[in-house]
Scaffold this active site. Sequence first.
Site, PDB file in Angstrom:
ATOM      1  N   LEU A  42      24.482   4.444  46.035  1.00 31.49           N
ATOM      2  CA  LEU A  42      24.085   3.250  46.792  1.00 31.49           C
ATOM      3  C   LEU A  42      23.285   3.601  48.051  1.00 31.49           C
ATOM      4  O   LEU A  42      23.127   2.773  48.947  1.00 31.49           O
ATOM      5  CB  LEU A  42      25.316   2.403  47.154  1.00 31.49           C
ATOM      6  CG  LEU A  42      26.148   1.903  45.961  1.00 31.49           C
ATOM      7  CD1 LEU A  42      27.276   0.993  46.450  1.00 31.49           C
ATOM      8  CD2 LEU A  42      25.283   1.159  44.945  1.00 31.49           C
TER       9      LEU A  42
ATOM     10  N   ALA B 176      20.899   5.336  54.253  1.00 23.70           N
ATOM     11  CA  ALA B 176      21.259   4.265  55.189  1.00 23.70           C
ATOM     12  C   ALA B 176      21.736   4.870  56.509  1.00 23.70           C
ATOM     13  O   ALA B 176      21.399   4.393  57.593  1.00 23.70           O
ATOM     14  CB  ALA B 176      22.349   3.386  54.575  1.00 23.70           C
TER      15      ALA B 176
ATOM     16  N   ASP C 168      15.082   5.915  48.541  1.00 23.42           N
ATOM     17  CA  ASP C 168      16.310   5.502  49.238  1.00 23.42           C
ATOM     18  C   ASP C 168      16.032   5.197  50.714  1.00 23.42           C
ATOM     19  O   ASP C 168      16.434   4.146  51.224  1.00 23.42           O
ATOM     20  CB  ASP C 168      17.383   6.597  49.142  1.00 23.42           C
ATOM     21  CG  ASP C 168      17.970   6.711  47.739  1.00 23.42           C
ATOM     22  OD1 ASP C 168      17.387   6.139  46.808  1.00 23.42           O
ATOM     23  OD2 ASP C 168      19.004   7.389  47.594  1.00 23.42           O
TER      24      ASP C 168
HETATM   25  C1  MEV Z   1      18.604   8.429  43.959  1.00 21.21           C
HETATM   26  O1  MEV Z   1      19.034   7.210  44.577  1.00 21.21           O
HETATM   27  C2  MEV Z   1      17.422   8.189  43.105  1.00 21.21           C
HETATM   28  C3  MEV Z   1      16.844   9.386  42.359  1.00 21.21           C
HETATM   29  O2  MEV Z   1      15.716   8.884  41.634  1.00 21.21           O
HETATM   30  C4  MEV Z   1      16.446  10.519  43.265  1.00 21.21           C
HETATM   31  C5  MEV Z   1      15.232  10.208  44.129  1.00 21.21           C
HETATM   32  O3  MEV Z   1      14.534   9.218  43.899  1.00 21.21           O
HETATM   33  O4  MEV Z   1      14.968  11.024  45.048  1.00 21.21           O
HETATM   34  C6  MEV Z   1      17.833   9.940  41.336  1.00 21.21           C
END
Ligand code: MEV
Length: 299
Positions: free
Chosen positions: A92, A97, A138
Amino acid sequence: MDVFGRGKVILLGEHAVVYGRPALAAGIERGVRARVTGPGEMQLAIRPWGRDVRADESDELSRAFAAAVAEQPNARSVRIEVDVDLPAGAGLGCSAALGVAVVRALASAAGEAPSDDEVARRALAWERVFHGNPSGVDNTMAAHGGIAVYRRGEPLEPVRAKKPLRLVIGDSGESASTRVMVEGVARQYERDKPRTEKTLDAITALVQNARLAIEDGDVRALGQLMDMNQMLLGSLMLSTPALEEMCATAREAGAAGAKLTGSGGGGCMIALVADEATGERVRDALARTGRRAFVAEAR
Ligand code: MEV
């Protein structure tokens, strides 16, 4: 003054996004709240974890903090306290965050109000300490929120949803390292590039169609696309028996579709539901199997 970094879910396209493909992501209401509590020795206290670190220490969290401090022009030496309302290592976007909240706290102490883009850029330095080579999805979603298509190195494309997206987020309770899961896909890519490229192409097509489904308010189509994405993630060995069982439980309880979210190998799954009553049914069905779950809305 409290500042915030938002948690996120990846609706479709995780892992493919590491290879320059688009991902569809959404901010959620839960996240990380930070505040500067006064002058200090560049300290960061994460209250729920009982962690209290300084930017000149050598563990990972301290190094991430130092990376965020290095991004702040005219940084003032302060103490920052943080409250976390997200499970860590669960897909998440907890670390992003946290990074965004810390970047915003450092900026407020320096009397600065950087744009969301600039906050996301600074928080990437934090993310790199934990994840090696993150795609940037993220930290970008933690800074911006909303529903959007993210593609590495390109401006975030907000998506206008015809209806808010109702999701049930369930935690498998298994923790997974994003770094390890991303490395696992990289090994498959090296071993069989044509096959992996085909899978990434298929995920890209699902993301493009999912964007249209969101814009049209077509919950059924979006759910089917999420199910297909889950199958492809399974073929990349990113799912687990617990995640599969949770997705099946959610679908049986009426979800339009379900999939893992984030790095996989554990962590959370998301289920798309058409209305509030179905959301509660799915959440309760997951709870009866012993999984923590909550309802979230993305708009
Ligand atoms: C992680 O939330 C998402 C992934 O695609 C890794 C990234 O985008 O760096 C697994």
